[in-house]
Design a protein around this motif. Sequence first.
Motif, PDB file in Angstrom:
ATOM      1  N   TRP A 172       7.349  -3.055  -1.212  1.00 41.92           N
ATOM      2  CA  TRP A 172       5.960  -3.008  -0.808  1.00 41.92           C
ATOM      3  C   TRP A 172       5.336  -3.199   0.153  1.00 41.92           C
ATOM      4  O   TRP A 172       3.995  -2.908  -0.035  1.00 41.92           O
ATOM      5  N   ILE A 173       5.953  -4.193   0.335  1.00 39.83           N
ATOM      6  CA  ILE A 173       5.307  -4.570   1.637  1.00 39.83           C
ATOM      7  C   ILE A 173       5.093  -4.327   2.846  1.00 39.83           C
ATOM      8  O   ILE A 173       5.083  -5.029   4.007  1.00 39.83           O
ATOM      9  N   GLU A 174       6.109  -3.421   3.216  1.00 37.25           N
ATOM     10  CA  GLU A 174       7.071  -2.770   4.680  1.00 37.25           C
ATOM     11  C   GLU A 174       5.843  -1.145   5.082  1.00 37.25           C
ATOM     12  O   GLU A 174       5.413  -0.884   3.798  1.00 37.25           O
ATOM     13  N   GLU A 175       5.589  -1.275   6.199  1.00 36.27           N
ATOM     14  CA  GLU A 175       4.861  -0.479   6.437  1.00 36.27           C
ATOM     15  C   GLU A 175       6.324   1.007   7.598  1.00 36.27           C
ATOM     16  O   GLU A 175       7.436   0.314   7.791  1.00 36.27           O
ATOM     17  N   PRO A 176       5.706   2.122   6.498  1.00 36.23           N
ATOM     18  CA  PRO A 176       7.034   3.164   7.470  1.00 36.23           C
ATOM     19  C   PRO A 176       7.516   3.414   8.983  1.00 36.23           C
ATOM     20  O   PRO A 176       6.393   2.831   9.310  1.00 36.23           O
ATOM     21  N   ASN A 177       8.360   3.655   8.769  1.00 33.92           N
ATOM     22  CA  ASN A 177       8.212   3.780  10.050  1.00 33.92           C
ATOM     23  C   ASN A 177       8.066   4.771  10.513  1.00 33.92           C
ATOM     24  O   ASN A 177       7.698   5.587   9.881  1.00 33.92           O
ATOM     25  N   ARG A 178       7.656   5.044  11.571  1.00 34.85           N
ATOM     26  CA  ARG A 178       6.825   6.473  12.657  1.00 34.85           C
ATOM     27  C   ARG A 178       8.139   7.502  12.986  1.00 34.85           C
ATOM     28  O   ARG A 178       9.203   6.956  14.072  1.00 34.85           O
ATOM     29  N   GLY A 179       7.886   8.539  12.834  1.00 37.86           N
ATOM     30  CA  GLY A 179       8.239   9.237  13.176  1.00 37.86           C
ATOM     31  C   GLY A 179       7.507  10.189  14.164  1.00 37.86           C
ATOM     32  O   GLY A 179       7.291   9.948  14.093  1.00 37.86           O
ATOM     33  N   LEU A 180       8.621  11.706  14.654  1.00 39.27           N
ATOM     34  CA  LEU A 180       8.400  12.034  15.441  1.00 39.27           C
ATOM     35  C   LEU A 180       7.025  13.017  14.877  1.00 39.27           C
ATOM     36  O   LEU A 180       5.713  13.167  15.338  1.00 39.27           O
ATOM     37  N   ARG A 181       6.413  12.811  13.489  1.00 40.08           N
ATOM     38  CA  ARG A 181       5.504  13.696  12.890  1.00 40.08           C
ATOM     39  C   ARG A 181       5.070  12.360  12.333  1.00 40.08           C
ATOM     40  O   ARG A 181       5.435  11.653  11.324  1.00 40.08           O
ATOM     41  N   PRO A 182       3.397  12.828  12.684  1.00 44.85           N
ATOM     42  CA  PRO A 182       2.675  11.296  11.616  1.00 44.85           C
ATOM     43  C   PRO A 182       2.725  12.010  10.103  1.00 44.85           C
ATOM     44  O   PRO A 182       2.416  12.477  10.029  1.00 44.85           O
ATOM     45  N   LEU A 183       2.440  10.154   9.713  1.00 47.27           N
ATOM     46  CA  LEU A 183       2.362  10.211   8.279  1.00 47.27           C
ATOM     47  C   LEU A 183       0.984  10.748   7.504  1.00 47.27           C
ATOM     48  O   LEU A 183      -0.079   9.697   8.900  1.00 47.27           O
ATOM     49  N   LYS A 184       0.611  11.276   6.999  1.00 51.04           N
ATOM     50  CA  LYS A 184      -0.432  11.645   6.252  1.00 51.04           C
ATOM     51  C   LYS A 184      -1.273  11.054   5.309  1.00 51.04           C
ATOM     52  O   LYS A 184      -0.012  10.358   4.072  1.00 51.04           O
ATOM     53  N   ARG A 185      -2.115  10.282   4.751  1.00 48.55           N
ATOM     54  CA  ARG A 185      -2.517   9.454   4.083  1.00 48.55           C
ATOM     55  C   ARG A 185      -3.517  10.151   3.343  1.00 48.55           C
ATOM     56  O   ARG A 185      -4.281  10.757   3.727  1.00 48.55           O
ATOM     57  N   ASN A 186      -3.724   9.817   1.660  1.00 48.88           N
ATOM     58  CA  ASN A 186      -5.415  10.498   1.227  1.00 48.88           C
ATOM     59  C   ASN A 186      -5.696   9.381   0.765  1.00 48.88           C
ATOM     60  O   ASN A 186      -6.162   8.438   1.268  1.00 48.88           O
ATOM     61  N   SER A 187      -7.401   9.898   0.100  1.00 47.62           N
ATOM     62  CA  SER A 187      -8.199   8.285   0.266  1.00 47.62           C
ATOM     63  C   SER A 187      -7.574   7.408  -0.625  1.00 47.62           C
ATOM     64  O   SER A 187      -8.208   5.572  -0.264  1.00 47.62           O
ATOM     65  N   GLU A 188      -6.992   6.889  -1.004  1.00 46.05           N
ATOM     66  CA  GLU A 188      -6.181   6.072  -1.834  1.00 46.05           C
ATOM     67  C   GLU A 188      -5.171   5.312  -1.074  1.00 46.05           C
ATOM     68  O   GLU A 188      -4.348   4.468  -1.488  1.00 46.05           O
ATOM     69  N   MET A 189      -5.068   5.478   0.015  1.00 47.09           N
ATOM     70  CA  MET A 189      -3.906   5.219   1.376  1.00 47.09           C
ATOM     71  C   MET A 189      -2.734   5.762   1.256  1.00 47.09           C
ATOM     72  O   MET A 189      -1.952   5.073   1.635  1.00 47.09           O
ATOM     73  N   LYS A 190      -2.870   6.439  -0.070  1.00 48.69           N
ATOM     74  CA  LYS A 190      -0.893   7.039  -0.566  1.00 48.69           C
ATOM     75  C   LYS A 190      -0.216   8.090   0.265  1.00 48.69           C
ATOM     76  O   LYS A 190      -1.527   8.512   1.324  1.00 48.69           O
ATOM     77  N   TYR A 191       0.256   8.456   0.889  1.00 46.59           N
ATOM     78  CA  TYR A 191       1.286   9.296   1.576  1.00 46.59           C
ATOM     79  C   TYR A 191       1.261  10.191   0.858  1.00 46.59           C
ATOM     80  O   TYR A 191       1.534  10.762   0.198  1.00 46.59           O
ATOM     81  N   LEU A 192       1.126  11.841   1.787  1.00 46.04           N
ATOM     82  CA  LEU A 192       0.779  12.960   1.472  1.00 46.04           C
ATOM     83  C   LEU A 192       2.953  13.286   2.245  1.00 46.04           C
ATOM     84  O   LEU A 192       2.498  14.176   2.741  1.00 46.04           O
TER      85      LEU A 192
END
Length: 174
Positions: free
Chosen positions: A20-40
């Motif tokens: 819960w305190i970690e940031e996901p690793n960055r991959g080739l495709r960027p992660l997208k977030r919604n308005s609540e900052m949760k990942y799509l």
Amino acid sequence: MYGAPVDLSFKNISSLTDTWIEEPNRGLRPLKRNSEMKYLSCSLRLSNNNITELHDLQKTISHFLAEPTHLTWLDLSFNKITHIDHVLCELRELRVLYLHGNSIFILSEVDRLGVLPHLHSITLHGNVIETNKNYRNRVISVLPRLKTMDFSAVTRQERVLAKIWHRSGKVNLQ
């Protein structure tokens, strides 16, 4: 709606609450977030860590994913998991589950996953259960919708043999 996997692999995580305190690793495709900052995303990668227990899995999924009930792909490979926890059975949309390279030792626990209506791909190799001579028959018989197991296609002949093996009552002896 669904983008790249949320990748929390190789983070030296021992407990799911540590994620819960970690940031996901960055991959080739960027992660997208919604308005609540949760990942799509509908995929979560927790491989190559030191996870032993899965009891906080639902909270972890909800922490990261915008649509936690839409999780379809879960990678828990190369951890220190010893049991197939009932929490996995709550992931009703799960299609792909990687559990290889853990320490799962009770083959009959695979039966629990039979409640997952869409599960079509699973990996369990590299666990103690793989040494059971009926390993593949057992898994294919209790998960009849599998298309691939341990990165290998499930053949029509294997399905027939697993069904015969299951009907012989050997499934109850394992």
